[in-house]
Design a protein around this motif. Structure first.
Motif, PDB file in Angstrom:
ATOM      1  N   UNK A 123       0.840  -1.199   0.000  1.00  0.00           N
ATOM      2  CA  UNK A 123       0.000   0.000   0.000  1.00  0.00           C
ATOM      3  C   UNK A 123       0.877   1.251   0.000  1.00  0.00           C
ATOM      4  N   UNK A 124       0.551   2.193  -0.836  1.00  0.00           N
ATOM      5  CA  UNK A 124       1.287   3.455  -0.901  1.00  0.00           C
ATOM      6  C   UNK A 124       0.615   4.436   0.067  1.00  0.00           C
ATOM      7  N   UNK A 125       0.774   4.146   1.336  1.00  0.00           N
ATOM      8  CA  UNK A 125       0.150   4.960   2.376  1.00  0.00           C
ATOM      9  C   UNK A 125       1.071   5.001   3.580  1.00  0.00           C
ATOM     10  N   UNK A 126       0.926   6.038   4.356  1.00  0.00           N
ATOM     11  CA  UNK A 126       1.726   6.157   5.565  1.00  0.00           C
ATOM     12  C   UNK A 126       1.515   7.518   6.195  1.00  0.00           C
ATOM     13  N   UNK A 127       2.240   7.741   7.252  1.00  0.00           N
ATOM     14  CA  UNK A 127       2.196   9.009   7.976  1.00  0.00           C
ATOM     15  C   UNK A 127       3.601   9.315   8.460  1.00  0.00           C
ATOM     16  N   UNK A 128       3.781  10.528   8.932  1.00  0.00           N
ATOM     17  CA  UNK A 128       5.093  10.872   9.491  1.00  0.00           C
ATOM     18  C   UNK A 128       5.319  10.207  10.840  1.00  0.00           C
ATOM     19  N   UNK A 129       4.234   9.823  11.539  1.00  0.00           N
ATOM     20  CA  UNK A 129       4.340   9.143  12.827  1.00  0.00           C
ATOM     21  C   UNK A 129       4.098   7.653  12.625  1.00  0.00           C
ATOM     22  N   UNK A 130       4.887   6.833  13.309  1.00  0.00           N
ATOM     23  CA  UNK A 130       4.716   5.386  13.193  1.00  0.00           C
ATOM     24  C   UNK A 130       4.084   4.841  14.466  1.00  0.00           C
ATOM     25  N   UNK A 131       3.847   3.548  14.477  1.00  0.00           N
ATOM     26  CA  UNK A 131       3.297   2.890  15.656  1.00  0.00           C
ATOM     27  C   UNK A 131       1.786   2.808  15.614  1.00  0.00           C
ATOM     28  N   UNK A 132       1.269   1.869  16.379  1.00  0.00           N
ATOM     29  CA  UNK A 132      -0.169   1.637  16.401  1.00  0.00           C
ATOM     30  C   UNK A 132      -0.929   2.850  16.933  1.00  0.00           C
ATOM     31  N   UNK A 133      -0.284   3.675  17.748  1.00  0.00           N
ATOM     32  CA  UNK A 133      -0.938   4.878  18.268  1.00  0.00           C
ATOM     33  C   UNK A 133      -1.363   5.819  17.145  1.00  0.00           C
ATOM     34  N   UNK A 134      -0.679   5.754  16.017  1.00  0.00           N
ATOM     35  CA  UNK A 134      -0.996   6.613  14.872  1.00  0.00           C
ATOM     36  C   UNK A 134      -1.899   5.922  13.858  1.00  0.00           C
ATOM     37  N   UNK A 135      -2.333   4.690  14.152  1.00  0.00           N
ATOM     38  CA  UNK A 135      -3.185   3.938  13.210  1.00  0.00           C
ATOM     39  C   UNK A 135      -4.467   4.707  12.931  1.00  0.00           C
ATOM     40  N   UNK A 136      -4.921   4.580  11.697  1.00  0.00           N
ATOM     41  CA  UNK A 136      -6.072   5.349  11.219  1.00  0.00           C
ATOM     42  C   UNK A 136      -6.903   4.457  10.291  1.00  0.00           C
ATOM     43  N   UNK A 137      -8.199   4.276  10.569  1.00  0.00           N
ATOM     44  CA  UNK A 137      -9.010   3.412   9.709  1.00  0.00           C
ATOM     45  C   UNK A 137      -9.184   3.954   8.292  1.00  0.00           C
ATOM     46  N   UNK A 138      -8.873   5.220   8.074  1.00  0.00           N
ATOM     47  CA  UNK A 138      -9.009   5.822   6.744  1.00  0.00           C
ATOM     48  C   UNK A 138      -7.663   6.029   6.047  1.00  0.00           C
ATOM     49  N   UNK A 139      -6.600   5.444   6.592  1.00  0.00           N
ATOM     50  CA  UNK A 139      -5.259   5.632   6.037  1.00  0.00           C
ATOM     51  C   UNK A 139      -5.176   5.236   4.559  1.00  0.00           C
ATOM     52  N   UNK A 140      -5.904   4.213   4.166  1.00  0.00           N
ATOM     53  CA  UNK A 140      -5.780   3.684   2.793  1.00  0.00           C
ATOM     54  C   UNK A 140      -6.793   4.293   1.823  1.00  0.00           C
ATOM     55  N   UNK A 141      -7.719   5.100   2.331  1.00  0.00           N
ATOM     56  CA  UNK A 141      -8.751   5.695   1.479  1.00  0.00           C
ATOM     57  C   UNK A 141      -8.100   6.567   0.408  1.00  0.00           C
ATOM     58  N   UNK A 142      -8.307   6.203  -0.850  1.00  0.00           N
ATOM     59  CA  UNK A 142      -7.746   6.937  -1.979  1.00  0.00           C
ATOM     60  C   UNK A 142      -6.305   6.574  -2.322  1.00  0.00           C
TER      61      UNK A 142
END
Length: 191
Positions: A123-142
């Motif tokens: 998946x070409x998705x991510x955030x600047x913060x790692x770890x489960x605390x930064x998990x987002x159910x909409x991370x992969x949307x789009x």
């Protein structure tokens, strides 16, 4: 076939987000997480997983789909370690950022059954913060979710097709690419 149990090995940002996304978008089966105990406790509290198991071999028992969400070197190692413990009908997949070494390992481990047993993905998705605390159910949307099928692999049937339907259901756009082309593209994008 209906996917009733998924194991996610590595419940950080990507693995945790995938668990949250699946549950948010209607997955009614069981999601088992595999990671360090503290990470599993956080993932369970957040609702990303139903159960947490620290041992990888125990974590995959009874799963129809196993997703390797660790760094690439871990994925390569896990393919060999887990293969003897997976049911012949279990699909193993990954979310690694490079594909050549992963594909080579899967082809070596599974031999002529590799196209039935392993689907490479990223998946070409991510955030600047790692770890489960930064998990987002909409991370992969789009986001684009690359799959790099093995030679002769049928992606429109069986558990592979069902998995890809779930990827689309969580909002990602599935794109098929050759493993070497994927690695060249990702290297170009990264630099």
């Amino acid at each position: 076939m209906r996917i009733s149990q998924i194991t996610i090995i590595g419940t950080g940002l990507i693995g945790g987000s995938l668990g949250l996304a699946l549950r948010k978008n209607g997955f009614r089966g069981k999601i088992v997480g595999c990671d360090r105990p503290k990470v599993l406790a956080r993932a369970k509290r957040m609702g990303a997983i139903h159960d947490g198991v620290a041992d990888t071999v125990q974590a995959v028992q009874g799963s129809d789909l196993v997703i390797l969400s660790t760094p690439v070197i871990g994925i390569v190692e896990l393919i060999g370690r887990l293969s003897p413990h997976l049911s012949p009908s279990t699909l193993l997949t990954d979310v690694g950022s490079t594909k050549a070494a992963i594909v080579a390992r899967a082809q070596y481990v599974f031999g002529d059954k590799a196209a039935l047993r392993f689907l490479p993905g990223h998946p070409m998705a991510g955030k600047e913060n790692s770890g489960v605390e930064s998990a987002d159910p909409d991370l992969f949307r789009g986001a684009v979710w690359f799959v790099t099928p093995l030679p002769g692999q049928k992606i429109k049937a069986g558990v592979i097709a069902e998995y890809l339907r779930w990827i689309k259901k969580i909002g990602a756009k599935v794109s098929v690419l050759d493993p070497l082309e994927h690695d060249e593209l990702c290297a170009w994008i990264s630099h």
